[in-house]
Design an enzyme around this catalytic site. Structure first.
Site, PDB file in Angstrom:
ATOM      1  N   ASP A  44       0.860  -1.169   0.000  1.00  0.00           N
ATOM      2  CA  ASP A  44       0.000   0.000   0.000  1.00  0.00           C
ATOM      3  C   ASP A  44       0.910   1.238   0.000  1.00  0.00           C
ATOM      4  O   ASP A  44       2.103   1.130   0.338  1.00  0.00           O
ATOM      5  CB  ASP A  44      -0.886  -0.033   1.247  1.00  0.00           C
ATOM      6  CG  ASP A  44      -1.741   1.208   1.402  1.00  0.00           C
ATOM      7  OD1 ASP A  44      -2.354   1.635   0.403  1.00  0.00           O
ATOM      8  OD2 ASP A  44      -1.777   1.768   2.511  1.00  0.00           O
ATOM      9  N   ASP A  73      -0.233   5.111   0.833  1.00  0.00           N
ATOM     10  CA  ASP A  73      -0.512   6.129   1.847  1.00  0.00           C
ATOM     11  C   ASP A  73      -0.507   5.524   3.243  1.00  0.00           C
ATOM     12  O   ASP A  73      -1.151   4.502   3.505  1.00  0.00           O
ATOM     13  CB  ASP A  73      -1.861   6.791   1.580  1.00  0.00           C
ATOM     14  CG  ASP A  73      -1.867   7.587   0.277  1.00  0.00           C
ATOM     15  OD1 ASP A  73      -2.591   8.587   0.200  1.00  0.00           O
ATOM     16  OD2 ASP A  73      -1.142   7.207  -0.653  1.00  0.00           O
TER      17      ASP A  73
END
Length: 339
Positions: A135, A137
């Site tokens: 991922d 953020d």
């Protein structure tokens, strides 16, 4: 690798554990043979790792006592050096009560000692090329990009509240994405360019990527964030692939819309599976990291899913977790010597 006899537990003291156990050598506890002969199923034996600070013999002893309180029976222990910039970690092979997977007990026991702990369902190996899908953020970078854009446009509170609902799993990701992006309509690209040029990396992520690439691992970002930022990270981290959502732009302004296929939870898992097949990744060598509910499907599809500074729901469901400190600690999960 031949086993060594474990020193008597009452001989463990306040010195660092690597001063009392030879690194990368497995030691057997006195009960090991009787446990093996006691009829316990082989698949009830698992590896527990203890890491995150300087582990002394006294800390190890307290941790072993905590395991005994929840009926976990250790049979072997090994101190190992995951990286020269990290304190030595400890791996413990142990038998669990039938049908139990006491992840929270391990984490709590370690936390009380100022450490972190995890149960590894597999032992991926750094020296075997693998795949890590990340991922972006709040995982690879310290911020949520959409929140920072909103802050620049004075709509932060509105956007952040929707973000929080989505990350906690209370709102479908696609719905939340469209709702948040709509609030960014009219923002000039020049306003957010400085953010793109200076994305704050999560502590240790660059060094982790360098180590993995040096061992021929494939690295990818699969993000519910935006290509504008993910692509800026590709060269900084030497990533093989980035997948993210595309903001529509008209006349150097955001239109408030997302174009193309949405990278949601299911798409992230599709990316992971497609890359695993493309690169013919060896069994047990496909890993995923993330912090939010939108990462859980991807993490479940991986051989090992690790929560990074994750939300409580994510930490609970992940195979393992790094809840504080550098992401270089991820190497503790890749460098456990094979018994």
């Amino acid at each position: 690798m031949p086993m060594l006899n474990m020193p008597s537990l009452d001989q463990l003291d306040v010195r660092p554990v690597e001063n009392q156990l030879t690194l990368s050598k497995w030691y057997e506890f006195e009960n090991a043979q009787s446990v093996k002969e006691g009829g316990l199923a082989e698949d009830s034996a698992h590896c527990i790792v203890l890491f995150g600070t300087t582990i002394t013999g006294s800390i190890l002893l307290e941790f072993l006592n905590a395991l005994a309180l929840v009926n976990i029976v250790p049979t072997q222990v090994c101190a190992y050096q995951a990286h020269e910039d990290l304190p030595a970690g400890v791996a413990i092979m142990a038998y669990f009560p039938s049908g139990e997977w006491p992840k929270s007990d391990i984490r709590q026991a370690a936390g009380k000692l100022g450490c972190q702990g995890a149960i590894l369902p597999i032992l991926p190996q750094l020296n075997t090329p693998g795949l890590l899908v990340m991922d972006m953020d709040s995982t690879v970078i310290e911020i949520e990009c959409i929140d920072e854009i909103a802050r620049l446009a004075d709509v932060y509170d509105e956007v952040a509240s929707v973000t929080a609902e989505a990350m906690a799993g209370k709102l479908a990701f696609n719905e939340s994405l469209h709702k948040r992006v709509a609030k960014l309509q009219g923002i000039e690209l020049s306003l957010i360019s400085p953010l793109k040029e200076d994305l704050p990396l999560m502590l240790g992520i660059k060094q982790l990527c360098e180590v993995l690439k040096a061992h021929q691992w494939r690295l990818a970002i699969a993000s519910g964030g935006f290509t504008w930022f993910a692509e800026a990270l590709q060269s900084r981290l030497d990533l093989d692939h980035v997948y993210a959502n595309t903001l529509e732009i008209d006349g150097q302004r955001l239109t408030g819309r997302v174009i193309g296929e949405i990278v949601d939870a299911e798409k992230k898992a599709e990316v992971l599976n497609a890359l695993r097949e493309r690169y013919e990744v060896s069994p047990g060598q496909t890993l995923a990291i993330g912090d939010g509910a939108n990462d859980l499907v991807m993490m479940a599809a991986a051989d090992l899913g690790v929560a990074i500074h994750g939300k409580p729901k994510v930490v609970e469901q992940a195979d393992a977790a790094i809840s504080e400190g550098s992401l270089l600690q991820f190497l503790y999960f890749l460098t456990v010597p094979l018994p």
